[in-house]
Design a protein around this motif. Structure first.
Motif, PDB file in Angstrom:
ATOM      1  N   GLY A  47       0.843  -1.189   0.000  1.00 59.09           N
ATOM      2  CA  GLY A  47       0.000   0.000   0.000  1.00 59.09           C
ATOM      3  C   GLY A  47       0.877   1.237   0.000  1.00 59.09           C
ATOM      4  N   HIS A  48       0.517   2.221  -0.775  1.00 63.96           N
ATOM      5  CA  HIS A  48       1.312   3.443  -0.841  1.00 63.96           C
ATOM      6  C   HIS A  48       1.222   4.169   0.489  1.00 63.96           C
ATOM      7  N   LYS A  49       2.371   4.607   0.961  1.00 60.79           N
ATOM      8  CA  LYS A  49       2.419   5.353   2.211  1.00 60.79           C
ATOM      9  C   LYS A  49       1.986   6.787   1.952  1.00 60.79           C
ATOM     10  N   PRO A  50       1.235   7.364   2.861  1.00 58.72           N
ATOM     11  CA  PRO A  50       0.891   8.774   2.688  1.00 58.72           C
ATOM     12  C   PRO A  50       2.138   9.633   2.867  1.00 58.72           C
ATOM     13  N   PRO A  51       2.182  10.771   2.243  1.00 57.40           N
ATOM     14  CA  PRO A  51       3.367  11.623   2.405  1.00 57.40           C
ATOM     15  C   PRO A  51       3.527  12.022   3.863  1.00 57.40           C
ATOM     16  N   THR A  52       4.766  11.982   4.337  1.00 64.20           N
ATOM     17  CA  THR A  52       5.015  12.284   5.746  1.00 64.20           C
ATOM     18  C   THR A  52       4.993  13.782   6.012  1.00 64.20           C
ATOM     19  N   ALA A  53       5.421  14.556   5.054  1.00 64.93           N
ATOM     20  CA  ALA A  53       5.447  16.004   5.248  1.00 64.93           C
ATOM     21  C   ALA A  53       4.306  16.634   4.460  1.00 64.93           C
ATOM     22  N   ARG A  54       3.621  17.523   5.081  1.00 62.74           N
ATOM     23  CA  ARG A  54       2.549  18.245   4.401  1.00 62.74           C
ATOM     24  C   ARG A  54       2.902  19.731   4.409  1.00 62.74           C
ATOM     25  N   PRO A  55       3.644  20.157   3.409  1.00 62.93           N
ATOM     26  CA  PRO A  55       4.071  21.557   3.415  1.00 62.93           C
ATOM     27  C   PRO A  55       2.893  22.499   3.190  1.00 62.93           C
ATOM     28  N   LYS A  56       2.923  23.590   3.904  1.00 66.21           N
ATOM     29  CA  LYS A  56       1.898  24.613   3.726  1.00 66.21           C
ATOM     30  C   LYS A  56       2.387  25.585   2.660  1.00 66.21           C
ATOM     31  N   ILE A  57       1.540  25.844   1.711  1.00 68.86           N
ATOM     32  CA  ILE A  57       1.891  26.785   0.656  1.00 68.86           C
ATOM     33  C   ILE A  57       1.453  28.166   1.128  1.00 68.86           C
ATOM     34  N   ARG A  58       2.442  29.018   1.305  1.00 68.07           N
ATOM     35  CA  ARG A  58       2.160  30.363   1.795  1.00 68.07           C
ATOM     36  C   ARG A  58       2.228  31.350   0.649  1.00 68.07           C
ATOM     37  N   PRO A  59       1.391  32.368   0.706  1.00 70.40           N
ATOM     38  CA  PRO A  59       1.490  33.396  -0.330  1.00 70.40           C
ATOM     39  C   PRO A  59       2.755  34.217  -0.116  1.00 70.40           C
ATOM     40  N   PRO A  60       3.273  34.832  -1.166  1.00 72.19           N
ATOM     41  CA  PRO A  60       4.474  35.652  -0.996  1.00 72.19           C
ATOM     42  C   PRO A  60       4.185  36.836  -0.085  1.00 72.19           C
ATOM     43  N   PRO A  61       5.193  37.322   0.645  1.00 67.57           N
ATOM     44  CA  PRO A  61       4.951  38.440   1.558  1.00 67.57           C
ATOM     45  C   PRO A  61       4.532  39.688   0.795  1.00 67.57           C
ATOM     46  N   LYS A  62       3.637  40.432   1.430  1.00 64.64           N
ATOM     47  CA  LYS A  62       3.161  41.664   0.800  1.00 64.64           C
ATOM     48  C   LYS A  62       4.230  42.740   0.931  1.00 64.64           C
ATOM     49  N   LEU A  63       4.478  43.425  -0.148  1.00 63.87           N
ATOM     50  CA  LEU A  63       5.462  44.500  -0.143  1.00 63.87           C
ATOM     51  C   LEU A  63       4.785  45.799   0.268  1.00 63.87           C
ATOM     52  N   ARG A  64       5.530  46.587   1.011  1.00 66.61           N
ATOM     53  CA  ARG A  64       4.996  47.883   1.424  1.00 66.61           C
ATOM     54  C   ARG A  64       5.038  48.835   0.241  1.00 66.61           C
ATOM     55  N   PRO A  65       4.056  49.689   0.140  1.00 64.93           N
ATOM     56  CA  PRO A  65       4.109  50.661  -0.948  1.00 64.93           C
ATOM     57  C   PRO A  65       5.278  51.619  -0.755  1.00 64.93           C
ATOM     58  N   ALA A  66       5.813  52.123  -1.837  1.00 68.56           N
ATOM     59  CA  ALA A  66       6.979  53.001  -1.785  1.00 68.56           C
ATOM     60  C   ALA A  66       6.667  54.297  -1.050  1.00 68.56           C
ATOM     61  N   SER A  67       5.443  54.759  -1.149  1.00 69.65           N
ATOM     62  CA  SER A  67       5.087  56.017  -0.489  1.00 69.65           C
ATOM     63  C   SER A  67       5.109  55.868   1.030  1.00 69.65           C
ATOM     64  N   ALA A  68       4.772  54.711   1.548  1.00 69.60           N
ATOM     65  CA  ALA A  68       4.780  54.496   2.997  1.00 69.60           C
ATOM     66  C   ALA A  68       6.215  54.496   3.527  1.00 69.60           C
ATOM     67  N   ALA A  69       7.139  53.977   2.755  1.00 65.37           N
ATOM     68  CA  ALA A  69       8.533  53.953   3.193  1.00 65.37           C
ATOM     69  C   ALA A  69       9.125  55.356   3.199  1.00 65.37           C
ATOM     70  N   ALA A  70       8.732  56.175   2.263  1.00 64.33           N
ATOM     71  CA  ALA A  70       9.273  57.523   2.171  1.00 64.33           C
ATOM     72  C   ALA A  70       8.591  58.485   3.158  1.00 64.33           C
ATOM     73  N   ALA A  71       7.451  58.098   3.708  1.00 61.97           N
ATOM     74  CA  ALA A  71       6.721  58.979   4.617  1.00 61.97           C
ATOM     75  C   ALA A  71       7.478  59.181   5.933  1.00 61.97           C
ATOM     76  N   HIS A  72       8.224  58.169   6.377  1.00 62.59           N
ATOM     77  CA  HIS A  72       8.961  58.257   7.629  1.00 62.59           C
ATOM     78  C   HIS A  72      10.429  57.972   7.375  1.00 62.59           C
ATOM     79  N   PRO A  73      11.179  58.938   6.876  1.00 65.28           N
ATOM     80  CA  PRO A  73      12.595  58.661   6.610  1.00 65.28           C
ATOM     81  C   PRO A  73      13.366  58.523   7.923  1.00 65.28           C
ATOM     82  N   ALA A  74      14.253  57.573   7.952  1.00 64.70           N
ATOM     83  CA  ALA A  74      15.071  57.351   9.143  1.00 64.70           C
ATOM     84  C   ALA A  74      16.240  58.316   9.142  1.00 64.70           C
ATOM     85  N   ALA A  75      16.660  58.729  10.330  1.00 63.04           N
ATOM     86  CA  ALA A  75      17.809  59.621  10.434  1.00 63.04           C
ATOM     87  C   ALA A  75      19.061  58.840  10.047  1.00 63.04           C
TER      88      ALA A  75
END
Length: 108
Positions: A47-75
């Motif tokens: 009998g075929h063994k079930p897969p031992t690992a069940r990887p979770k497929i995650r969506p790619p991380p959301k990128l911050r908009p460029a305007s939000a990064a420029a709103a608070h410039p770091a010193a």
């Protein structure tokens, strides 16, 4: 190797008991490949063994908009060394030659 009914019956019984093809081959006195070939011809499969690992497929991380990064410039931190280097970049050729000539006079 010739397979007679006793060998085939023993093969089926040992395979059902969960022994490996190598173990069965040692018991029957033949090669593992011969056992695997006979198992294939008889249609016996594990009998075929079930897969031992069940990887979770995650969506790619959301990128911050460029305007939000420029709103608070770091010193920006500037070290003393980089500030001195910037001063030397602003010197003219004559000033640099004068500094080098003075350094040569001091070393000699």
């Amino acid at each position: 190797m010739g397979w007679d009914t006793k060998d085939v019956a023993l093969l089926k019984r040992l395979w059902a008991a969960g022994q490996s093809a190598g173990q069965i081959a040692g018991r029957l006195g033949c090669s593992r490949d011969a056992v695997c070939g006979m198992l294939t011809r008889l249609g016996l499969k594990r009998g075929h063994k079930p897969p031992t690992a069940r990887p979770k497929i995650r969506p790619p991380p959301k990128l911050r908009p460029a305007s939000a990064a420029a709103a608070h410039p770091a010193a920006k931190k500037v070290s003393r060394i980089s500030a001195k280097r910037q001063q030397h970049k602003e010197l003219s050729k004559q000033q640099l030659y004068a500094i080098l000539a003075e350094a040569v006079r001091n070393t000699g």
